[in-house]
Structures are given as structure tokens and as C-alpha cells.
Design a protein around this motif. Structure first.
Motif, PDB file in Angstrom:
ATOM      1  N   UNK A 526     -47.655  58.153  -1.997  1.00  0.00           N
ATOM      2  CA  UNK A 526     -46.436  58.824  -2.459  1.00  0.00           C
ATOM      3  C   UNK A 526     -45.592  57.766  -3.165  1.00  0.00           C
ATOM      4  N   UNK A 527     -45.178  58.046  -4.408  1.00  0.00           N
ATOM      5  CA  UNK A 527     -44.416  57.065  -5.187  1.00  0.00           C
ATOM      6  C   UNK A 527     -43.136  57.686  -5.733  1.00  0.00           C
ATOM      7  N   UNK A 584     -45.912  49.232 -13.136  1.00  0.00           N
ATOM      8  CA  UNK A 584     -46.223  48.229 -12.117  1.00  0.00           C
ATOM      9  C   UNK A 584     -45.897  46.830 -12.615  1.00  0.00           C
ATOM     10  N   UNK A 585     -45.746  45.908 -11.688  1.00  0.00           N
ATOM     11  CA  UNK A 585     -45.517  44.490 -11.997  1.00  0.00           C
ATOM     12  C   UNK A 585     -44.262  44.269 -12.849  1.00  0.00           C
ATOM     13  N   UNK A 611     -44.215  51.812  -9.098  1.00  0.00           N
ATOM     14  CA  UNK A 611     -45.064  51.226  -8.066  1.00  0.00           C
ATOM     15  C   UNK A 611     -44.198  50.721  -6.906  1.00  0.00           C
ATOM     16  N   UNK A 612     -44.765  50.777  -5.695  1.00  0.00           N
ATOM     17  CA  UNK A 612     -44.030  50.370  -4.492  1.00  0.00           C
ATOM     18  C   UNK A 612     -44.006  48.853  -4.353  1.00  0.00           C
ATOM     19  N   UNK A 613     -43.087  48.375  -3.527  1.00  0.00           N
ATOM     20  CA  UNK A 613     -42.957  46.939  -3.289  1.00  0.00           C
ATOM     21  C   UNK A 613     -44.108  46.459  -2.407  1.00  0.00           C
ATOM     22  N   UNK A 614     -44.735  45.379  -2.847  1.00  0.00           N
ATOM     23  CA  UNK A 614     -45.824  44.767  -2.083  1.00  0.00           C
ATOM     24  C   UNK A 614     -45.213  44.007  -0.905  1.00  0.00           C
ATOM     25  N   UNK A 615     -45.510  44.385   0.331  1.00  0.00           N
ATOM     26  CA  UNK A 615     -44.868  43.745   1.488  1.00  0.00           C
ATOM     27  C   UNK A 615     -45.221  42.268   1.633  1.00  0.00           C
ATOM     28  N   UNK A 616     -46.358  41.850   1.080  1.00  0.00           N
ATOM     29  CA  UNK A 616     -46.768  40.449   1.203  1.00  0.00           C
ATOM     30  C   UNK A 616     -46.024  39.566   0.213  1.00  0.00           C
ATOM     31  N   UNK A 621     -45.871  45.937  -7.076  1.00  0.00           N
ATOM     32  CA  UNK A 621     -47.236  46.202  -7.533  1.00  0.00           C
ATOM     33  C   UNK A 621     -48.156  46.593  -6.374  1.00  0.00           C
ATOM     34  N   UNK A 622     -47.596  47.239  -5.360  1.00  0.00           N
ATOM     35  CA  UNK A 622     -48.365  47.479  -4.142  1.00  0.00           C
ATOM     36  C   UNK A 622     -49.596  48.363  -4.385  1.00  0.00           C
TER      37      UNK A 622
END
Length: 677
Positions: A526-527, A584-585, A611-616, A621-622
Motif C-alpha cells: 500500500x503506497x 522512488x529515490x 515510494x515508502x521510506x526504507x527503514x534501514x 525507496x523501500x
């Protein structure tokens, strides 16, 4: 040993016939009779004298061609020098005339029309020359061998001898022996080529390796007497290292060369490698200034070593770019322009002009000075020795073919800055090299045809592009206007467009798509929508989903969007197909506004997701990262098509440059999946 070698290899000459045997004996390599396509008058090519040729193309693969061009090549000082040869058609044959240079040991002819050429087949159109005493010239035999032997392409005419007509190293050694037999003083030149051939054969018999080492020792002695050069020593190092596997001997010769030539080729290579590895930018720039004073570039204009080819251009690049990126200072670009290796000028143009232009980082007005600087250098730089194997006309065509994308960007910049006439002239020059296969080029070309009053050429240009499935929306709109004018309505227009397309090309594209289909489970997400709210793709089973991962900083992503808009339009009334453009990105704080402004400016009817936030990494770009790891791809734009069961069925990275082809590609995949149960 020589007699036994000849006995072993003579059978290999049978495939070449009596003409090759005559060549082995030093006679002209072509029999002069009525059945030959090419004849010389006189039959013997005497250096310093004039020669007339007659060429009957109807006896060759160029039969029935109305326009034929010719190139004559001269083998001088162990390299080929090409010249365009004017020829005229009279009484059913082509006639030409040239003077044989005093130092030309071999002469070769080539005839061509477009990409089709005739070099005489197995026997070739190569002739030994003779001096006033009817004797062959030094380097003739070794030149003939190098022309035909695999692995010595650096010393051959490009694409002159086909792979099936090439000789192997054992046969080549015969020609080495012929050269030494006729010209004993050439031994130090022949030794290198013979040794490399023996090394490739893998013949490690001690007698042969001993002879090679004796030759090396002989060159060392000759150098002491002033009869050998640094180049001879460098070749000896190569042979000692790669053929004899004698590192101590190679080190010994290298030490001698560095002592004898402290500012020579080897010393220069050592400095290139040292400076390349300096990490501090200011120190690197200072050391490079000293390097240029010690090794003046004009003295090494024709020197190409593995080290210089790999690292010299990169050193220039890092120094120039550091000033540009760090201080917005282009002074070093102007200062070093004449020293930048020719092979790197295209790279500089890409980074300094094309990329900032395509990414809209700089305006045409800002880029024009650098574009002109680099383009003028590419056009005016004297040709180096290694490039003389191409005739002036061939060099021009090679430049246009290799630099067509750079020249397209240059033409666009010229047009935007008011130099419309010059821009159009460049477009006319590069137009044949795009072969109607780039909608990017053709769209701009049509715009310029309109601007320069060449309206009559527009529709034929569009139709040629459509045939190659390389049409932009603007091209199709223009074609549709013309169609309505001709037929009174748009009825039948789609069928007309499809009739123009190459059926073979379309069928091949569809075949490749079918082969590339996959059937893999894919995690759906879901975005957030750009316009607010969310889209949960997990709830869209029963629909075909098309995803396009892109970014506002990605020029290919944006270039592909006209084609994607065409695909969106085709399914705009189909509730079973959903298109989502996943940004993304993105790194700019105001990236949402940047995206909105871009979509609005281009008038795209895209459903944009974020695009969702990459938790790492805390980067946006998650989803893209999950897919790259799962399906082992990287790069954007990336298109993905998911079937009605929620499985990944097709994906593609990059953009081929043609809007209509992309639209057809996406549409075909969607249609295949819509038909599945």
C-alpha cells in the motif's frame, strides 16, 4: 627447422589457391586476367609511379550498385594509411588512378556502397609493391601476414579479411621467416610478432624459447650500439614476461629502459599510474602540472600504452571534474582540452554537456560554451597515427555514427540558442545514422523541418519512423492531422498506422516479449498517492497492474513517459487495468512539489504513487529496494506488469528510446494477461 615448418603448413595454403602461392614467392597477389573483378595497369606496382585500376563490380557482391566508392590503403612503417580513391564509371567498369608512395610495401583496395564492401574475398585486393629493381620492399611479407592473422588486428585493416579467410599462427610464422629471409635487417621488428605467435601456439620447446631469448639479448646489444629504440625494449619486456615467463629478464630490461630513457614511455606510464592513485585533489592537480612539463603531450601524441589508455584520461577527468564540482570552475577544461585523449572527449561531452542538458540541470545558454569547446576539439583534432587506417571519408562517417547522440544534443542546444541553421545542418548529417529508429531524433528532426521550411519532408519522415515503430505522440498527432485532411475523417487511422509498421519487426518484438514472460510471486504494498490517500495493491487482484518506477532526476525515466502515456491512453476506459507511476529515490525536501510541477507541465494523466521510506537507510525507496533484491535487477526506469492473480509476469529495466515501441510493448503484455483465465 625452417624446411620442416614449411612442409607442415603448405597444405594449409591449398584453400587459398595458386594466387596465394604466387604471393608467397613475392609476385603480385592477384592474377591479371579477364575473369578478375580488379585489374592493375601496369601489373607490377612500382613505388613512386602511377597505377590505373579497372574494377568490374558486376563480378562481385556489389553487382548492380549504381554508386560505389573506393579506398586505397598503403602499408608503411608497420601501419596502414588509408586514402579515399576517386573512381568514375565508364564502359561498364569503374576506373581510378593513384601514385604508389615511395615507402609503401603493400597496397590494398576496398570498394563499398553503404555498409556493403568488397575486398576481394579469400585472395583479397592486396598487391606487393616493387622498387625500381623489381624487388619487394622491407616489411611486405610481415605486413601481409599481419593483415590476415587472428590476434594482430591492431596491425590490420578493420574488417578487411573475414574470419573464415584468416590464417592461424603457424602459417603466420611462415611469413615471418619470409621477411627475415628477404630482409635480414628486419629481424628485430619481426621477432616481436613471431614470438607472440609462438606464445599463442603454446609451443614451449626449449630451442624456440632459446631463439627468442637470443633475439632479446641481441636487441639489448643493439640498444647499447644505438641501433635499437625504447619501443624495441618495451616489446622485449612484453615477450620476456608473456612468452618466456621470465620476470627477472623483463625486470632487467625495464631497468635498462628507464635508465636510458628517463623521460620516455615507461617512465611516463609509471608517473601516470602514480598520479592516478593520488587521492588528494589539490596534490593530484599539482603533480599533474609537473607531469605535463616533464612529458609534453605533443611528444607522445601517437603513443598508446595499456596504462595511458586506461588511466591518463581518467586522471584528466578527475582533475577537471573536481574543479567543476567543487568550485564551479571550468578553467581547467579549457586549459587541458588539447591534451585530453581523443578517446575521452566523448566521455567529457557526455558528463559536461549531455547529462546536465538531459537532466535539465543547466540551460542551453549555460552549456553552449562547453559544448562548442568539446565539439570543436573533436572536429579539429589532427588524426593520430592509429586512426589513419580509416580514410578521411570513413573517419567522418565513423565520427557521425559514434557521436550521433552527442551531436543530437549539440543540435538541440544550438537551436535553443538561436543557431537554427547550424543545428539543422548537423541533423541532416546524422539523420542516416539513426535509420529512422529513434523517435527522440525524428521528433526533433520534424520540428526542425517545420522550422526551416521543409514541410514536404515531414510526413515521409514520420511514416519512416512509424515503420520502425519509432514514433512519438507528437509524430502520430501530426500524421493524424494529415490523414484527416486526406480522408475527411479519422476513421481507419489506427489501421493505417498499423499497416505502416514493419510486420517482421512487430512479430520479433512480440516473440521476444513472450520469451521474457515470467511467473513469480510478488509482494504487493500500500503506497501513498501524490494527490492524497493511499492505494493498496493487495486489494487489486482481478486486475492487471502496470508499475513504472521512476524519479524526477532520471532522464531516461522522463524520456520514456510519452510512450507510457500512449499505453495509459489505450486502456483509459478499461477498469481491469491499472497503471501506477511509483516515484522512488527522491532526495529533495520538496520532492512532492517537484513531481507535481513536472506532471502538470507535461500534462500527463498519471496516477503517481510515492515510494515508502526504507527503514534501514531512511531513503524513499523501500518498495523498489524490495523488488531489486527479490528479482535481482537494478536501475530505473523499471516497468513491471502483475497479472490478475497478483503474480509478477514481466519486467524491464531501461528505455530503448522509442515511445510507440514502448507503448506497444506494454500493451502487448497487458493484452496477453487480460486474456488469461
Amino acid at each position: 627447422m625452417m624446411t620442416r615448418m614449411i612442409d607442415r603448413i603448405m597444405t594449409k595454403f591449398l584453400k587459398y589457391g595458386i594466387v596465394a602461392v604466387l604471393g608467397m614467392l613475392g609476385f603480385p597477389l592477384m592474377a591479371q586476367n579477364a575473369d578478375k573483378a580488379l585489374t592493375f595497369e601496369p601489373e607490377l606496382l612500382v613505388v613512386g609511379e602511377s597505377v590505373t585500376i579497372r574494377y568490374d563490380n558486376n563480378k562481385t557482391n556489389l553487382a548492380n550498385e549504381k554508386e560505389i566508392k573506393a579506398v586505397v590503403y598503403y602499408w608503411e612503417d608497420y601501419s596502414w594509411i588509408a586514402q579515399d580513391l576517386p573512381i568514375t564509371h565508364k564502359n561498364g567498369v569503374w576506373n581510378g588512378k593513384f601514385n604508389v608512395p615511395e615507402n609503401a610495401a603493400l597496397v590494398a583496395l576496398k570498394f563499398y556502397n553503404g555498409n556493403n564492401s568488397d575486398t576481394g574475398g579469400t585472395n583479397t585486393y592486396v598487391q606487393f609493391t616493387v622498387d625500381k629493381n623489381k624487388k619487394n620492399l622491407p616489411s611486405a611479407y610481415i605486413g601481409w601476414g599481419l593483415l590476415r592473422t587472428k590476434g594482430f588486428e591492431k596491425y590490420a585493416i578493420p574488417a578487411y579479411v573475414s574470419g573464415s579467410d584468416k590464417i592461424d599462427d603457424s602459417v603466420f610464422l611462415y611469413w615471418c621467416n619470409q621477411e627475415i629471409t628477404h630482409f635480414p635487417d628486419n629481424r628485430k621488428n619481426v621477432f616481436y610478432f613471431a614470438a607472440k605467435a609462438i606464445g599463442r601456439i603454446g609451443d614451449t620447446k626449449s630451442d624456440k624459447l632459446g631463439l627468442i631469448e637470443n633475439d632479446i639479448q641481441g636487441i639489448i646489444k643493439q640498444e647499447a650500439l644505438g641501433k635499437a629504440t625504447e619501443k624495441d625494449l618495451i616489446r622485449s619486456i612484453d615477450v620476456a614476461s608473456t612468452v618466456l615467463k621470465n620476470d627477472s629478464l623483463a625486470t632487467q630490461i625495464k631497468k635498462l629502459a628507464l635508465e636510458k630513457y628517463p623521460n620516455g614511455i615507461l617512465a611516463r606510464d609509471a608517473e601516470i599510474w602514480r598520479i592516478f592513485r593520488i587521492s588528494d585533489a589539490d596534490s593530484k592537480e599539482k603533480e599533474f602540472e609537473a607531469f605535463l612539463k616533464r612529458f609534453p603531450p605533443e611528444e607522445f601524441a601517437d603513443v598508446e600504452t595499456e596504462t595511458s589508455l586506461l588511466y591518463l584520461g581518467k586522471t584528466y577527468q578527475s582533475i577537471v571534474y573536481n574543479q567543476i564540482v567543487t568550485h564551479n570552475n571550468y578553467d581547467l577544461a579549457y586549459k587541458y582540452i588539447h591534451y585530453i585523449p581523443y578517446s575521452m572527449l566523448g566521455t567529457f561531452f557526455w558528463h559536461m554537456v549531455q547529462m546536465p542538458y538531459d537532466h535539465e540541470q543547466m540551460t542551453a545558454e549555460q552549456l553552449l560554451p562547453f559544448a562548442q569547446l568539446l565539439m570543436n576539439e573533436m572536429l579539429s583534432r589532427p588524426r593520430g597515427k592509429t586512426s589513419l587506417v580509416y580514410s578521411p571519408l570513413e573517419s567522418e562517417k565513423k565520427f557521425l555514427a559514434e557521436r550521433k547522440d552527442a551531436l543530437l544534443a549539440y543540435a538541440k542546444i544550438l537551436n535553443e540558442t538561436g543557431a537554427t541553421t547550424e543545428a539543422f545542418e548537423w541533423l541532416q548529417k546524422i539523420e542516416p545514422y539513426f535509420e529512422n529508429k529513434s523517435s527522440n531524433f525524428t521528433s526533433f528532426y520534424i520540428e526542425m523541418l517545420d522550422k526551416t521550411g521543409n514541410e514536404s519532408e515531414i510526413i515521409p519522415a514520420i511514416e519512416a519512423g512509424v515503420k520502425q515503430n519509432a514514433a512519438s505522440p507528437e509524430m502520430l498527432d501530426r500524421l493524424k492531422e494529415h490523414y484527416i485532411q486526406e480522408h475527411g475523417s479519422a476513421s481507419g487511422f489506427d489501421a493505417y498506422v498499423n499497416s505502416l509498421k514493419s510486420g517482421t519487426k512487430v512479430a520479433k518484438q512480440q516473440e521476444e516479449i513472450e520469451k521474457s514472460l515470467v511467473n513469480k510471486p510478488i509482494k504487493l504494498f500500500a503506497l501513498e498517492k501524490l494527490t492524497g490517500g493511499t492505494v493498496d495493491m493487495r486489494k487489486l487482484k482481478g486486475k492487471v497492474i502496470v508499475l513504472d518506477f521512476w524519479a524526477t532526476w532520471c532522464a531516461p525515466c522522463k524520456a520514456s513517459m510519452p510512450g507510457m502515456q500512449m499505453a495509459v491512453n489505450r486502456f483509459e476506459n478499461d477498469d481491469d487495468v491499472e497503471f501506477f507511476f511509483v516515484a522512488t529515490q527522491e532526495t529533495r525536501p520538496n520532492y512532492k512539489n517537484v513531481i507535481s510541477d513536472f506532471i502538470e507541465k507535461k500534462n500527463y494523466s498519471f496516477n503517481v504513487l510515492l515510494d515508502a521510506v526504507n527503514p534501514e537507510r531512511k531513503t524513499k525507496d523501500y518498495v523498489y529496494s524490495v523488488y531489486t533484491k527479490t528479482f535481482h535487477f537494478s536501475g530505473i526506469p523499471t516497468k513491471m506488469v502483475i497479472d490478475k492473480k497478483g503474480r509478477l509476469r514481466w519486467y524491464s529495466v531501461g528505455y530503448n528510446g522509442n515511445a510507440s515501441e514502448l507503448a506497444d510493448e506494454i500493451s502487448y503484455v497487458v493484452e496477453l494477461l487480460r486474456e488469461e483465465e
